[in-house]
Design an enzyme around this catalytic site. Sequence first.
Site, short mmCIF file in Angstrom:
data_model
loop_
_atom_site.label_atom_id
_atom_site.label_comp_id
_atom_site.label_asym_id
_atom_site.label_seq_id
_atom_site.Cartn_x
_atom_site.Cartn_y
_atom_site.Cartn_z
N ASN A 1 -7.65 -2.76 14.25
CA ASN A 1 -8.65 -3.29 14.05
C ASN A 1 -8.94 -4.75 12.53
OD1 ASN A 1 -7.77 -2.16 11.47
ND2 ASN A 1 -8.82 -0.22 11.83
N HIS B 1 -6.92 -4.47 9.84
CA HIS B 1 -6.84 -4.63 8.88
C HIS B 1 -5.93 -5.32 8.45
CE1 HIS B 1 -4.60 -0.42 9.03
NE2 HIS B 1 -3.35 -1.56 9.58
N GLU C 1 -9.80 -2.29 5.72
CA GLU C 1 -9.89 -1.59 6.54
C GLU C 1 -11.62 -2.33 6.75
OE1 GLU C 1 -8.48 -0.42 8.33
OE2 GLU C 1 -7.89 1.91 7.80
N ASP D 1 0.92 -1.03 0.17
CA ASP D 1 0.01 -0.32 0.44
C ASP D 1 0.75 1.04 -0.27
OD1 ASP D 1 1.15 -0.49 2.70
OD2 ASP D 1 -1.06 -0.63 3.39
#
Length: 241
Positions: free
Chosen positions: A136, A138, A143, A67
């Site tokens: 979380n 990810h 996400e 990313d």
Amino acid sequence: MEVVICKDYDEMSRRAAYLLTAEIVQNPKAVLGLATGDTPKKMYETLVDIYKKGDLDFSKVTTFNLDEYVGLSAEHEQSYAAYMKQMLMSHINIKPENVHILNGCSETPEEECALFEEKIVQAGGIDIQVLGLGHNGHIGFNEPDSQFELKTRIVQLDDRTIEANKRFFDKKSDVPTHALSMGIQTIMEAKKIILIASGASKAEAVSKLVNGNIDSMHPASILKVHKDVTVLIDKEAASKL
Ligand code: GLP
């Protein structure tokens, strides 16, 4: 999914570096999928050490990074391009044309993402993908509530991710709100996957990954259906298992 609980962060990093080393030794033209963040730093340091001892050759290796932040150029010190250069690329004999990092400043992000996917295919697919783990759940910047069948695309960052990553910036409002990220399907197409997680703050996310059901609200949970995943965690990250 094989879960390996390591004594500490150092052992986790060494084991991850050794898995990458083994891949490159077996296949000098290996295609690596790489991650950023704090977790892989020591893994990269170890790889550089192995390279400097003369035991690794990156001249035929190709890499694709997971990313990149939208709006940060490769020159920005918090870009993932700058991170990769500092942590790995500037220390090894990889060919610059074999290093693929999404351009977060592209004026045509959709084309940028489509081209990235094409290059992965042209390279023969990713042989081994390294992943970190967001608090979380990810992976990459996929996400919670990301669809599992998506490929590389522009994504909006979760407030929890922006909060976690603000430590790298002067203030929270400097953290980009969007990123380009490999999709979960792109990640799942890698032949092998190594996920690394360290520290008590990741324990909840690790527990959901290992003991929970497959749930799009915890994107990493999809890794359960991949046929070759090694989860390397230290004792703190394993504390809620
Ligand atoms: C970041 C990155 C991920 C990384 C994760 C964990 O936001 N996009 O690729 O794996 O969050 O980062 P860290 O290792 O710093 O905890």
